[in-house]
Design an enzyme around this catalytic site. Structure first.
Site, PDB file in Angstrom:
ATOM      1  N   THR A 195      40.808  49.172  44.859  1.00  0.00           N
ATOM      2  CA  THR A 195      41.470  50.519  44.260  1.00  0.00           C
ATOM      3  C   THR A 195      41.948  50.209  42.828  1.00  0.00           C
ATOM      4  O   THR A 195      42.086  51.275  42.241  1.00  0.00           O
ATOM      5  CB  THR A 195      42.897  50.483  45.288  1.00  0.00           C
ATOM      6  OG1 THR A 195      42.454  50.876  46.559  1.00  0.00           O
ATOM      7  CG2 THR A 195      43.796  51.726  44.826  1.00  0.00           C
ATOM      8  N   SER A 236      36.341  46.612  49.084  1.00  0.00           N
ATOM      9  CA  SER A 236      36.420  45.301  49.504  1.00  0.00           C
ATOM     10  C   SER A 236      36.029  45.208  51.038  1.00  0.00           C
ATOM     11  O   SER A 236      35.764  44.165  51.548  1.00  0.00           O
ATOM     12  CB  SER A 236      37.597  44.464  49.460  1.00  0.00           C
ATOM     13  OG  SER A 236      38.531  44.962  50.112  1.00  0.00           O
ATOM     14  N   THR A 239      42.441  45.426  48.415  1.00  0.00           N
ATOM     15  CA  THR A 239      43.332  44.861  49.505  1.00  0.00           C
ATOM     16  C   THR A 239      42.821  44.553  50.841  1.00  0.00           C
ATOM     17  O   THR A 239      43.328  43.684  51.518  1.00  0.00           O
ATOM     18  CB  THR A 239      44.734  45.569  49.389  1.00  0.00           C
ATOM     19  OG1 THR A 239      44.347  46.947  49.797  1.00  0.00           O
ATOM     20  CG2 THR A 239      45.208  45.865  48.067  1.00  0.00           C
TER      21      THR A 239
HETATM   22  N1  ASP Z   1      39.859  50.103  50.173  1.00  0.00           N
HETATM   23  C1  ASP Z   1      40.203  49.551  49.198  1.00  0.00           C
HETATM   24  C2  ASP Z   1      39.478  48.186  48.820  1.00  0.00           C
HETATM   25  O1  ASP Z   1      39.937  47.106  49.732  1.00  0.00           O
HETATM   26  C3  ASP Z   1      41.702  49.365  49.217  1.00  0.00           C
HETATM   27  C4  ASP Z   1      42.487  48.858  48.095  1.00  0.00           C
HETATM   28  O2  ASP Z   1      41.934  48.030  47.226  1.00  0.00           O
HETATM   29  O3  ASP Z   1      43.792  48.593  48.225  1.00  0.00           O
HETATM   30  O4  ASP Z   1      38.698  47.986  48.287  1.00  0.00           O
END
Ligand code: ASP
Length: 334
Positions: A12, A58, A89
């Site tokens: 993100t 991710s 995350t």
């Molecule tokens: N979907 C995103 C990821 O894990 C969520 C984030 O980065 O907060 O790449």
């Protein structure tokens, strides 16, 4: 002055809004990083910035991406005093756990961070997460793989993603916080990993590993067929301190089959704050008798990545089982 390598892998923090939802946007993010005044401040470490190709949400991370990140750090270990990895995350705690095993003995700060709101948005938490991670990596007091997020510095292989929408997205329920960042950054030195500079970089192999979450009424027979010699390891997330319904006539033959097929079975808990004690209840002691490995107070993320690490580097299943219960890099309380 120390020098840090910032590695952007996606997530993100570097995304922008598209008609299909948030997507990695390397060009905009690169521009934002190079124009960020606080990163150029006198008090900041020197830094270089690189990114992986492709940048990923991710949820798309694989073993080969873990290897790629680990390899970049290993190749650059003599050129930098620390590393800040920008990562989504969703699977950050898996990557942090994997890197902790892969880079054992690196003896340098490797800080994974990201954000809940993209850096390009006004209310982004990415600015503080990045700047504070840079300061922590530059100070070089913590020489292990960590996650810094929302004011907390956590051991990477003890962290779990706790919130999908709060700014404090990670917790470390079974291990103390390594530092808290308020007005000052307060380190909890007694919780740091002892220094170890016997660096032994180990890549992971694509090993067939499974994970099973038990629930009331669980139909073991549906999973019995996957316990073949093709499966090398499985993490079972049980109730409480390692309890499982064993009175179904299927679990014990299934574990027997696992033993015969050299499948390493590890038990973790569904409770974020827990330590496996297979002697506590009759409902858990059957697991012990069946030769199942206790995950102790490991997170499932740590148990899964530890299985990858051990199965990639050792052939002897008995040795792997013994090492699974040993503390390799602070992932469990021995
Ligand atoms: N979907 C995103 C990821 O894990 C969520 C984030 O980065 O907060 O790449």
């Amino acid at each position: 002055m120390s020098k840090i390598l910032i590695l952007h892998t996606g997530g993100t923090i570097g995304m922008t809004w598209t008609s299909e939802g948030y997507k990695p946007d390397g060009k905009n993010f690169r521009g934002a990083i190079y124009h960020m005044d606080s990163l150029k401040a006198h008090s900041m470490p020197e830094w270089d910035f690189i990114e992986t190709d492709p940048l990923l949400d991710s949820s798309r991370m694989t073993v080969s991406q873990w290897n790629m990140i680990g390899q970049i750090i290993a190749d650059n270990k003599d050129c930098y005093d620390g590393f800040v990895i920008l990562h989504g995350t969703d699977t950050m705690s898996y990557t942090a756990s994997a890197l902790s095993f892969m880079l054992k003995g690196l003896n340098k700060p490797v800080i994974l961070t990201g954000s809940q709101i993209p850096l390009c948005e006004t209310r982004s938490d990415g600015r503080d997460n990045l700047i504070t991670s840079m300061i922590i990596a530059g100070e070089g007091k913590v020489k292990e793989v960590c996650i810094y997020f929302g004011g907390l510095l956590l051991r990477g292989n003890r962290a779990i993603k706790y919130s999908a929408n709060g700014m404090r997205a990670f917790e470390s329920p079974n291990y103390p916080t390594l530092a808290t960042a308020g007005i000052a950054i307060k380190y909890n030195e007694s919780a740091f990993l002892p220094e170890n500079d016997r660096f032994r970089f180990k890549l992971f192999k694509e090993i067939p590993i499974g994970a099973i979450t038990i629930f009331p009424g669980f139909k073991f027979e549906l999973f019995e067929s996957i316990i073949t010699e093709k499966l090398k390891g499985v993490v079972i997330d049980t109730f409480g301190s390692g309890n499982i319904p064993a009175d179904n006539g299927v679990l014990l033959p299934m574990l027997e089959k696992a033993k015969k097929n050299n499948v390493v079975v590890v038990v973790c808990s569904q409770c974020p704050q827990a330590s496996i004690d297979m002697n506590a209840y009759e409902a858990g002691s059957v697991l012990k008798k069946a030769g199942v490995i206790s995950g102790r107070d490991m997170t499932s993320e740590a148990a899964i990545t530890k299985l990858y690490y051990l199965l990639s580097n050792y052939d002897d299943v008995d040795k792997i089982k013994l090492k699974m219960e040993d503390d390799i890099c602070g992932e469990l309380t021995a």
